[in-house]
Design an enzyme around this catalytic site. Structure first.
Site, PDB file in Angstrom:
ATOM      1  N   ASP A  78      -2.629 -10.712  -2.252  1.00 48.67           N
ATOM      2  CA  ASP A  78      -3.203 -10.210  -1.007  1.00 48.67           C
ATOM      3  C   ASP A  78      -4.685  -9.886  -1.246  1.00 48.67           C
ATOM      4  O   ASP A  78      -5.081  -9.558  -2.358  1.00 48.67           O
ATOM      5  CB  ASP A  78      -2.436  -8.941  -0.602  1.00 48.67           C
ATOM      6  CG  ASP A  78      -2.774  -8.448   0.798  1.00 48.67           C
ATOM      7  OD1 ASP A  78      -1.990  -8.734   1.723  1.00 48.67           O
ATOM      8  OD2 ASP A  78      -3.809  -7.766   0.968  1.00 48.67           O
ATOM      9  N   HIS A 119      -6.269  -7.363  -0.319  1.00 45.45           N
ATOM     10  CA  HIS A 119      -6.446  -5.932  -0.573  1.00 45.45           C
ATOM     11  C   HIS A 119      -5.722  -5.531  -1.865  1.00 45.45           C
ATOM     12  O   HIS A 119      -4.659  -6.084  -2.165  1.00 45.45           O
ATOM     13  CB  HIS A 119      -5.874  -5.117   0.595  1.00 45.45           C
ATOM     14  CG  HIS A 119      -6.485  -5.444   1.919  1.00 45.45           C
ATOM     15  ND1 HIS A 119      -5.883  -6.304   2.823  1.00 45.45           N
ATOM     16  CD2 HIS A 119      -7.652  -5.049   2.473  1.00 45.45           C
ATOM     17  CE1 HIS A 119      -6.671  -6.417   3.892  1.00 45.45           C
ATOM     18  NE2 HIS A 119      -7.746  -5.679   3.713  1.00 45.45           N
ATOM     19  N   ASP A 163      -4.253 -12.887   3.469  1.00 44.39           N
ATOM     20  CA  ASP A 163      -5.495 -12.470   4.121  1.00 44.39           C
ATOM     21  C   ASP A 163      -6.739 -12.742   3.276  1.00 44.39           C
ATOM     22  O   ASP A 163      -7.845 -12.387   3.682  1.00 44.39           O
ATOM     23  CB  ASP A 163      -5.425 -10.996   4.555  1.00 44.39           C
ATOM     24  CG  ASP A 163      -4.772 -10.100   3.529  1.00 44.39           C
ATOM     25  OD1 ASP A 163      -4.529 -10.566   2.392  1.00 44.39           O
ATOM     26  OD2 ASP A 163      -4.509  -8.928   3.852  1.00 44.39           O
ATOM     27  N   HIS A 217       0.823  -1.225   0.000  1.00 49.94           N
ATOM     28  CA  HIS A 217       0.000   0.000   0.000  1.00 49.94           C
ATOM     29  C   HIS A 217       0.852   1.269   0.000  1.00 49.94           C
ATOM     30  O   HIS A 217       0.307   2.369  -0.129  1.00 49.94           O
ATOM     31  CB  HIS A 217      -0.933   0.037   1.216  1.00 49.94           C
ATOM     32  CG  HIS A 217      -1.961  -1.047   1.232  1.00 49.94           C
ATOM     33  ND1 HIS A 217      -2.812  -1.278   0.172  1.00 49.94           N
ATOM     34  CD2 HIS A 217      -2.279  -1.974   2.181  1.00 49.94           C
ATOM     35  CE1 HIS A 217      -3.616  -2.308   0.473  1.00 49.94           C
ATOM     36  NE2 HIS A 217      -3.302  -2.751   1.673  1.00 49.94           N
TER      37      HIS A 217
HETATM   38 ZN   LIG Z   1      -3.991  -7.246   2.884  1.00 52.68          ZN
END
Ligand SMILES: [Zn+2]
Length: 311
Positions: A167, A169, A248, A130
């Site tokens: 991931d 996200h 995740d 991120h």
């Molecule tokens: Zn994540």
């Protein structure tokens, strides 16, 4: 030749406070489970060096690196935690941990390109995907995978590398850094909608973004990736593969609502290894991103590493 396993004790010194899911115990859970599974004998354990600022600036602006260094060194000196965004807290150990995490990715890249390791996994934190060119965000300070990919391109002279991000996200930071750099093909899937609420519209033609609806399970995700990722990767013929390995999307992880299990991580790893064998002489470097249910994280990393090490 074996699989290199990079980590460092200083990666545990970054601690965002009680109850924060991105906690030092994540690394303990991983190493304990690898030992319990007897996977340690298949791995070459290495201490991560610190990354140099020059290496970090291949993915981040010099201004960002300088400002973050100032802040983190100040926090290190004062010992008072400081929130840099609503989810991301700097503490006294953050600067050293962040340098080790990026340094692991760079050193693993050097090892794999030099033939000292067949491939590598970096069990590091803080995670990176991120972190944008100019911003700290979502538990991330330096974008470890983007730094390593640029190291392979700019220092080792590779011409085409792939970044795979599984991931749960969207890896908005990596996209911010890499979009438009045609030497890189980035393939990702991510739950959508979910933090950071980006990715549905790719920022460049070198981005293969695959948004996935909440509650989708493994078999359907495999089918989607086989159709959306693999033909583009095959056509691109990457000379090296980097993996933003977040775990995740596991069905036991509460930060997302996808339904992957260990066998799905094995399947993805196998596809990437086959691709690396066909086009990249097997060269692959994987770096830990998310994964917050400690048991599911440890089991999923073991599944991933078992395939990397061929045991
Ligand atoms: Zn994540």
């Amino acid at each position: 030749m074996t699989t290199a396993f990079y980590s460092h004790a200083e990666c545990r010194l970054h601690d965002m406070g009680p109850g924060h899911p991105e906690c030092p115990q994540r690394l303990d859970a991983i190493s304990d489970h690898l030992l319990a599974q007897g996977l340690d004998i298949a791995l070459d354990f290495k201490d991560a060096p610190t990354a140099s600022l020059e290496q970090i600036e291949r993915a981040h602006s010099a201004n960002y690196v300088m400002q973050l260094k100032d802040v983190l060194e100040q926090v290190q000196a004062e010992g008072q935690p400081r929130a840099l965004d609503p989810d991301t807290v700097a503490c006294a150990g953050t600067w050293r941990a962040a340098l080790r995490a990026a340094g692991a990715a760079v050193a693993a890249t050097d090892d794999v390109i030099a033939g000292r390791a067949v491939n590598a996994f970096c069990a590091v934190r803080p995670p990176g995907h991120h972190a944008t060119r100019d911003e700290t965000m979502g538990f991330c300070f330096f974008n470890n995978v983007a730094i390593a990919a640029r190291h392979a391109l700019d220092v080792h002279g590779l011409q085409r590398v792939a970044i795979i991000d599984f991931d749960v996200h969207h890896g908005n930071g990596t996209e911010d850094i890499i979009a438009g750099d045609e030497r890189v093909l980035m393939c990702s899937f991510f739950q959508h909608p979910l933090y950071p609420y980006s990715g549905a519209v790719p920022k460049g033609t070198n981005m293969v973004n695959v948004p996935i609806a909440p509650y989708t399970r493994g078999p359907e995700i495999r089918e989607t990736l086989a159709a959306m990722w693999l033909p583009r990767l095959e056509e691109f013929r990457p000379q090296m593969i980097f993996v933003s390995a977040g775990f995740d999307a596991h069905r036991e992880d509460d930060l997302g609502q996808l339904g992957l299990v260990e066998a799905d991580y094995e399947w993805m790893t196998r596809q990437l290894m086959d691709l690396a064998d066909r086009h990249a002489g097997g060269r692959l470097v994987s770096c830990l991103e998310g994964g917050y249910n400690l048991s599911a994280l440890a089991r999923s990393v073991a599944a991933h590493v078992r395939v990397l090490a061929g045991v």
